[in-house]
Enzyme design. Structure first.
Site, PDB file in Angstrom:
ATOM      1  N   GLU A  90      -6.037  -8.668   0.015  1.00  0.00           N
ATOM      2  CA  GLU A  90      -6.491  -8.512   1.397  1.00  0.00           C
ATOM      3  C   GLU A  90      -7.991  -8.303   1.347  1.00  0.00           C
ATOM      4  O   GLU A  90      -8.472  -7.231   0.978  1.00  0.00           O
ATOM      5  CB  GLU A  90      -5.815  -7.309   2.070  1.00  0.00           C
ATOM      6  CG  GLU A  90      -4.323  -7.473   2.231  1.00  0.00           C
ATOM      7  CD  GLU A  90      -3.686  -6.271   2.901  1.00  0.00           C
ATOM      8  OE1 GLU A  90      -4.393  -5.501   3.569  1.00  0.00           O
ATOM      9  OE2 GLU A  90      -2.465  -6.093   2.728  1.00  0.00           O
ATOM     10  N   GLU A 101       0.814  -1.219   0.000  1.00  0.00           N
ATOM     11  CA  GLU A 101       0.000   0.000   0.000  1.00  0.00           C
ATOM     12  C   GLU A 101       0.849   1.271   0.000  1.00  0.00           C
ATOM     13  O   GLU A 101       0.890   2.030   0.977  1.00  0.00           O
ATOM     14  CB  GLU A 101      -0.958   0.008   1.190  1.00  0.00           C
ATOM     15  CG  GLU A 101      -2.002  -1.084   1.115  1.00  0.00           C
ATOM     16  CD  GLU A 101      -3.055  -1.003   2.210  1.00  0.00           C
ATOM     17  OE1 GLU A 101      -2.805  -0.391   3.247  1.00  0.00           O
ATOM     18  OE2 GLU A 101      -4.138  -1.581   2.016  1.00  0.00           O
TER      19      GLU A 101
HETATM   20  C1  GLA Z   1      -3.738  -2.695   5.133  1.00  0.00           C
HETATM   21  C2  GLA Z   1      -2.391  -3.361   5.005  1.00  0.00           C
HETATM   22  C3  GLA Z   1      -2.267  -4.606   5.802  1.00  0.00           C
HETATM   23  C4  GLA Z   1      -2.974  -4.498   7.090  1.00  0.00           C
HETATM   24  C5  GLA Z   1      -4.392  -4.168   6.833  1.00  0.00           C
HETATM   25  C6  GLA Z   1      -5.238  -4.203   8.058  1.00  0.00           C
HETATM   26  O1  GLA Z   1      -4.599  -2.896   4.103  1.00  0.00           O
HETATM   27  O2  GLA Z   1      -2.039  -3.629   3.705  1.00  0.00           O
HETATM   28  O3  GLA Z   1      -0.906  -4.840   6.012  1.00  0.00           O
HETATM   29  O4  GLA Z   1      -2.373  -3.522   7.870  1.00  0.00           O
HETATM   30  O5  GLA Z   1      -4.433  -2.891   6.289  1.00  0.00           O
HETATM   31  O6  GLA Z   1      -4.707  -3.475   9.060  1.00  0.00           O
END
Ligand code: GLA
Ligand code: ZN
Length: 672
Positions: free
Chosen positions: A307, A144
């Protein structure tokens, strides 16, 4: 192949003896892809240049022994303490001067040479070791990407970036109009980094940026800095890996707006994104749907979700999804173009910041209801088989998503009712509640396949874009413009023309006056000749038709009796201009007549039901009930539900949070 399920796994956070148990449970649940490694820098390189890969070898081997493909993350989102100790300059400096300290993550500036060198070293070492390793089928770069830095190196790189863009300081002065407030520069080195954000002032706020052109360019530069940092890593990997090891990065859906994802997407093989539908309290079903369509639109290819929310989540405050919603969100993501849905995370963390981000398993590690739900879902996907993976979304409509307009409106938000993300979502939602499929695309995308193109907030324009839109309309397309259109050029400067400037000829209107109200009171508009009535709020334009005819008039207020919505015939198509910020119900009524006029059929759906039309060998319809109550959807002809196998003659009943995947009975017979 049926859509795959996967999971994010952090073996380094759990005892080695547990790994085989985890891998077996994953495989038994029907998962097939496991993402690992993405924050494990200190375990992979405990000291500068000293690598420790044996644990990762073990983890990969244990997963592979259970037929689990590995997505290997590069760990650069979490630079270790030894690196920060040796090079504290890596810590990013925010616009307010605050230096992001060690102790969280993303504590790095992408332009700092020491960070770049360290990233090359660890990524190169990972590439050397696992390049061509058939157990590692994909790579995720960093995690991210985001964050703005105004350190001295960023400032110097910004100067280089400007030099490249403008060629000379004279050209920059000319483009930015630096005669304003004596801002003329003799040298690039004099240019500041903007103070981003808003300074409270009596009577409102003042954009803290010294010059809108500077502020827009700094946003572009920041976006490019992240993309360059990503490219630095893909270069290291591509020199070492095989073509079937595909490179991705996990993006943050539609609402995140610091990076030009259209540009970023050109650097990676597959777009991945992270989907947490219940994180945003104002979210509605169109939020993950829009995110999914926007992410698919970046490359116009199937995407991966790396995710996907699997349970309760939150930072300090916990948000709990309802039973059935995890399955619903998964099927929604698949319908919108995901060929892989990887859940975040395997097991709820015992330690660290994310104890509230529930995994497939609880922290205790025993199998519970979330695990069992995934087992059931996997079986459903097995039963559905290939049809979903082979089908793609049918989108007669497209929404233009323009980062320059988005960035420029961040600099000057103008009126809350013009907020870019919310405006796009309103138009999207209006169409989707009518059952219309929508692609979310870059403005330079070929438009010929769309019957209807919507460009809300097309704030920044240039001649090439206007020419492309004109060609589309002349060819028979319907283009919808909604305020504020054509306000700026690419330098964030106002053209010397009445609004909507370069778009005025196409729209057949000129803006004579504007009203920006902050009271949120609705202003009624009334449809002409059977066109719908409605309401605008916040932003209003008084427009004068220059060839367009009137679809609705303001019914009250300062602009009463003047046009509120117009249509202009251009060649075989037409351009509709909506002169104010229309509320959701109004947009829905407007599109309920505009869509059929443009040859796009609409569906009558009960409140809370989403309908996704897909086309594979046969036409498919996924109905998703996002409501906490039963819904009955009328069907045009008899359809079979591929999930339950049941045939429905006239209507289908959806349980709360229920899903049906329907195929016409005739087509099902034909393909059987
Ligand atoms: C983000 C990150 C993950 C995790 C999630 C949930 O999307 O990419 O590493 O931290 O949030 O916290
Ligand atoms: Zn920096």
């Amino acid at each position: 192949m049926r859509p795959q399920l996967g999971v994010a796994y952090y073996p380094e956070q759990w005892p080695r003896e547990r790994w085989p148990v985890d891998a077996r449970l994953m495989a038994e649940a029907g998962l097939s892809v496991v993402r690992i490694g993405e924050f494990a820098w200190v375990d992979l390189e405990p000291a500068a240049g000293t690598f420790e890969f044996s644990w990762l070898d073990d983890a990969i081997e244990i997963l592979a022994a259970n037929q689990l493909a590995v997505m290997l993350g590069t760990p650069t989102a979490a630079p270790p303490a030894w690196l920060i100790e040796a090079h504290p300059e890596i810590l990013p400096r925010r616009a307010d001067g605050h230096v992001h300290p060690f102790g969280h993550r993303r504590h790095y500036c992408p332009n700092q040479p020491a960070m770049q060198e360290a990233a090359r070293r660890i990524v190169g070492a990972l590439g050397d070791r696992y390049g061509g390793d058939t157990r590692v089928t994909s790579w995720q770069i960093d995690n991210e990407l985001m964050g703005r830095c105004v350190c001295d190196v960023c400032r110097a790189r910004f100067h280089d970036w400007l030099r490249e863009r403008y060629g000379s300081i004279e050209a920059l002065n000319e483009s930015w109009g630096t005669a304003f407030w004596s801002q003329r520069y003799d040298d690039f080195a004099q240019i500041p980094t903007p103070v981003l954000g808003q300074i409270p002032m009596p009577g409102g706020f003042m954009a803290a940026s010294p010059n809108p052109s500077l502020a827009l360019d700094f946003r572009r530069f920041t976006s490019d800095s992240h993309i360059s940092f990503l490219r630095l890593q893909t270069d290291e990997l591509r020199a070492r890996i095989t073509a079937d090891q595909r490179i991705t990065h996990n993006l943050m859906g539609f609402r995140f707006s610091e990076i030009d994802y259209h540009r970023l997407a050109t650097e990676i093989d597959v777009v991945s994104w992270d989907n947490y539908p219940s994180l945003d309290r104002s979210a509605r079903w169109s939020s993950p749907a829009l995110a999914a369509d926007a992410m698919r639109g970046l490359k116009n290819q199937p995407v991966w979700i790396v995710e996907q929310q699997v349970g309760p989540l939150g930072w300090e405050i916990l948000h709990t999804p309802r039973r059935g919603q995890i399955r619903l969100y998964t099927l929604q993501a698949i319908a919108h173009g995901a060929e892989l849905v990887g859940y975040f995370r395997w097991r709820t963390a015992r330690h660290g910041t994310e104890q509230h981000w529930y995994g497939v398993l609880d922290a205790h590690g025993r199998v519970g209801h979330r695990y069992r739900e995934l087992v059931e879902l996997s079986k459903e996907l097995d039963a559905i088989g290939d049809v979903l993976a082979e089908a793609s979304v049918v989108s007669p409509a497209a929404l233009l998503h323009d980062y320059d307009s988005r960035f420029a409106l961040q600099v000057q938000p103008t009126n809350p009712s013009l907020a870019y993300e919310e405006t796009v979502q309103r138009h999207y939602e209006a169409l989707r509640t009518l059952g219309v499929g929508v692609d979310v695309i870059a403005p330079d995308t070929d438009l010929t396949s769309y019957r209807l193109v919507i460009a809300p907030n097309l704030y920044v324009v240039d001649d090439a874009l206007v020419a492309a839109l004109r060609a589309y309309v002349e060819d028979g397309g319907t283009l919808v413009l909604a305020p504020r259109a054509g306000v700026k050029d690419r330098c964030n400067v106002v053209p010397e023309l009445p609004f909507p400037t370069l778009l005025a000829g196409l729209a057949g209107v000129e803006v004579a006056d504007v009203a920006s109200l902050l009271d949120d009171d609705p202003v009624r508009i009334s449809g002409v000749d059977g066109a719908p009535d409605g309401e605008f709020r916040g932003w209003f334009e008084q427009i004068e038709p220059k060839g367009a005819h009137v679809l609705a008039l303001y019914a009250e207020g300062d602009f009463a009796e003047t046009p509120a919505i117009t249509a202009h015939s251009v060649g075989g198509g037409r351009v509709v201009y909506i002169a104010g910020a229309a509320d959701p119900a109004t947009l829905r009524r407007v599109y309920a007549t505009l869509a059929p006029d443009a040859g796009v059929s609409t569906v009558d759906l009960p409140e809370g039901v989403e309908c996704v039309q897909l086309r594979g060998e046969a036409p498919l319809l996924m109905l998703l009930n996002h409501a906490d109550g039963e819904r009955v959807v009328a069907l045009g002809d008899a359809k079979r539900d591929l999930i339950t196998g049941v045939e429905h003659a006239e209507s289908v009943r959806l349980a709360p949070f229920g899903v049906a995947l329907l195929v016409p009975v005739r087509a099902a017979v034909e393909s059987a």
